[in-house]
Design a protein around this motif. Structure first.
Motif, PDB file in Angstrom:
ATOM      1  N   UNK A 251      -6.815  -0.255   3.802  1.00  0.00           N
ATOM      2  CA  UNK A 251      -7.702  -0.688   2.715  1.00  0.00           C
ATOM      3  C   UNK A 251      -8.384   0.510   2.063  1.00  0.00           C
ATOM      4  N   UNK A 252      -8.698   0.326   0.808  1.00  0.00           N
ATOM      5  CA  UNK A 252      -9.404   1.358   0.033  1.00  0.00           C
ATOM      6  C   UNK A 252     -10.556   0.683  -0.721  1.00  0.00           C
ATOM      7  N   UNK A 253     -11.560   1.453  -1.077  1.00  0.00           N
ATOM      8  CA  UNK A 253     -12.671   0.948  -1.872  1.00  0.00           C
ATOM      9  C   UNK A 253     -12.109   0.373  -3.177  1.00  0.00           C
ATOM     10  N   UNK A 254     -12.635  -0.763  -3.575  1.00  0.00           N
ATOM     11  CA  UNK A 254     -12.251  -1.529  -4.773  1.00  0.00           C
ATOM     12  C   UNK A 254     -10.994  -2.376  -4.601  1.00  0.00           C
ATOM     13  N   UNK A 255     -10.342  -2.337  -3.432  1.00  0.00           N
ATOM     14  CA  UNK A 255      -9.219  -3.241  -3.183  1.00  0.00           C
ATOM     15  C   UNK A 255      -9.725  -4.673  -3.164  1.00  0.00           C
TER      16      UNK A 255
END
Length: 120
Positions: free
Chosen positions: A50-54
């Protein structure tokens, strides 16, 4: 709108830490997806998943008295268990193995019974 345990919703990842990801839910509240709830396999580095803004689909696992919300990505996407079709050959092989095993066990029981009778 307040989230309820068992509910599945789509949220946005707002932060990623080594222990999990923070997800903002549609009602503006945030919850935590613990690293153990990210995938159905061992997750060594959460940044690989996961990444920020996903945008992620999550299942609400619990809502604590203190307002903390526990979430799961892997339980939100639990695959339905598919039943494997058995071929007639598979069935015949299983039946054959079962009969062979049964015969061996019955022979063993008969030998034990004969040994007891002969030992008296």
């Amino acid at each position: 709108m307040s989230v309820e345990v068992g509910e599945k919703v789509v949220g946005r990842v707002t932060g990623v830490k080594p222990f999990g990801a923070f997800v903002e839910l549609p009602d503006g509240k945030s919850g935590l997806v613990h690293i153990s709830e990210v995938a159905n396999k061992f997750v060594e580095d959460i940044n690989d998943h996961v990444k920020v803004n996903d945008e992620v689909k999550v299942k609400v696992l619990s809502v604590g008295d203190d307002g903390k919300i526990s979430l799961s990505i892997k339980q939100a996407e639990k695959p339905k268990r598919q039943r494997k079709e058995q071929s007639p050959e598979d069935f015949e092989k299983k039946l054959s193995n079962f009969l062979k095993d049964s015969e061996e066990r019955m022979s063993s029981i008969k030998r034990q019974a004969e040994a007891r009778r002969g030992g008296r």
